[in-house]
Design a protein around this motif. Sequence first.
Motif, PDB file in Angstrom:
ATOM      1  N   ALA A 131      15.873  54.426 -13.517  1.00  0.00           N
ATOM      2  CA  ALA A 131      16.375  53.391 -12.610  1.00  0.00           C
ATOM      3  C   ALA A 131      17.141  53.982 -11.437  1.00  0.00           C
ATOM      4  O   ALA A 131      17.265  53.337 -10.392  1.00  0.00           O
ATOM      5  N   SER A 132      17.655  55.201 -11.588  1.00  0.00           N
ATOM      6  CA  SER A 132      18.451  55.798 -10.508  1.00  0.00           C
ATOM      7  C   SER A 132      17.601  56.191  -9.314  1.00  0.00           C
ATOM      8  O   SER A 132      18.116  56.400  -8.214  1.00  0.00           O
ATOM      9  N   ALA A 165      13.724  46.613 -13.949  1.00  0.00           N
ATOM     10  CA  ALA A 165      12.442  45.912 -13.811  1.00  0.00           C
ATOM     11  C   ALA A 165      12.691  44.427 -13.593  1.00  0.00           C
ATOM     12  O   ALA A 165      13.672  43.865 -14.084  1.00  0.00           O
ATOM     13  N   ASP A 166      11.782  43.800 -12.876  1.00  0.00           N
ATOM     14  CA  ASP A 166      11.851  42.358 -12.657  1.00  0.00           C
ATOM     15  C   ASP A 166      11.045  41.589 -13.695  1.00  0.00           C
ATOM     16  O   ASP A 166      11.280  40.401 -13.917  1.00  0.00           O
ATOM     17  N   ALA A 182       6.778  47.540 -17.770  1.00  0.00           N
ATOM     18  CA  ALA A 182       7.841  47.036 -16.893  1.00  0.00           C
ATOM     19  C   ALA A 182       7.422  47.229 -15.438  1.00  0.00           C
ATOM     20  O   ALA A 182       6.921  48.301 -15.069  1.00  0.00           O
ATOM     21  N   VAL A 183       7.614  46.204 -14.622  1.00  0.00           N
ATOM     22  CA  VAL A 183       7.196  46.257 -13.214  1.00  0.00           C
ATOM     23  C   VAL A 183       8.303  45.739 -12.317  1.00  0.00           C
ATOM     24  O   VAL A 183       9.166  44.973 -12.746  1.00  0.00           O
ATOM     25  N   VAL A 238      11.612  38.717 -16.557  1.00  0.00           N
ATOM     26  CA  VAL A 238      10.641  37.811 -17.168  1.00  0.00           C
ATOM     27  C   VAL A 238       9.693  38.591 -18.074  1.00  0.00           C
ATOM     28  O   VAL A 238       9.163  39.638 -17.685  1.00  0.00           O
ATOM     29  N   LEU A 239       9.482  38.068 -19.279  1.00  0.00           N
ATOM     30  CA  LEU A 239       8.495  38.629 -20.199  1.00  0.00           C
ATOM     31  C   LEU A 239       7.277  37.713 -20.239  1.00  0.00           C
ATOM     32  O   LEU A 239       7.412  36.494 -20.257  1.00  0.00           O
TER      33      LEU A 239
END
Length: 333
Positions: free
Chosen positions: A68-69, A148-149, A176-177, A191-192
């Motif tokens: 994430a960094s 991720a969104d 994850a996107v 959202v899953l």
Amino acid sequence: MRLAERPRGESVPGLMPLFHHRSEEEKEAERKRAEAAVLADQEAEESRRRIEAGGLPVAAEARLRELASSEGKPRLFTSDLSVNEFTLLAGFGVKPLTQVMGSSIYNVGWQPVYYNVPTEVTVLSGAFNTCRSLAFKRLTEEAQLARADAVVGVRILQGAHEWAAHSIEFVVVGTAVRLPPHMHHPEGETVLTDLSGQEFVQLCKAGVRPVGIAAHTSVHYVPASWQTVRATSGGAFGGTAWVNQELRDFTQGVYDAREKAVGTVVYQAEQLGADGIVGVQIEEHGRTHAVRRNMVDCEDLEVTFHVMGTAIREDASLADSHARAKPITVLSL
């Protein structure tokens, strides 16, 4: 035969001296090994505490935080997307980040061997639902750590282990996107969805937003009625197995299990603010229990109903005009 004499002070090859004075380098290496062992023990203990609290191991969290960094697109990503899925998602500005996973192995507590009246086996239902909930929670936490969104293509792998005969296991995996701004969840939620990449984009093109996964399991126990005992016992007790007939109590038990599972899934979707559920997957299986009731051998039924689907909500802002490209849909023949 006499052995050749060796000059005094010369060591025998392959043998360590009885007394060895360690060099400073050796002492430093040993100190580092001891420190590494202590750190490994501390990490293992911290991971155990986090798992007990429903969280992730230390190493998994550290890896995802490092991912994430990186600003924007990661240097290297992993996914279980097919080529068609990846191409279609890329055309709409959806960037895969990494595969994420949530797992839980859950021990099933004590339960009565059989019941005298139809009832839900809450011990089993609760074990399935808690185990799945923990797996989804860890999947979501991994996705959030990766910034991720959404997680697309979520699927559940259910397992069992010989060394834990009374346990159940759920492993939940997905990709994850990161989404373009117009596709973000209004409340900023991750959202899953168990929809494929193509299905995800098709929904967004139609102005429909996935808002989460709804899932539930219901296990019901159905004691065999006298009519069912006679219908399944051949010639004993005036059996009627030679006649075509419905086992009404067993049929009713399947309906009861379905109504409980589907009703709970609908309630979960309502809590997510959904307008409906798509891609509903239903898995049903049953097993019989040989019991002796009122001096009569019976075969009771235990039926398990798993239901899962993606909750959706209409959102006109996701219509075609917001897509960056209009790829051609290709069907594999």
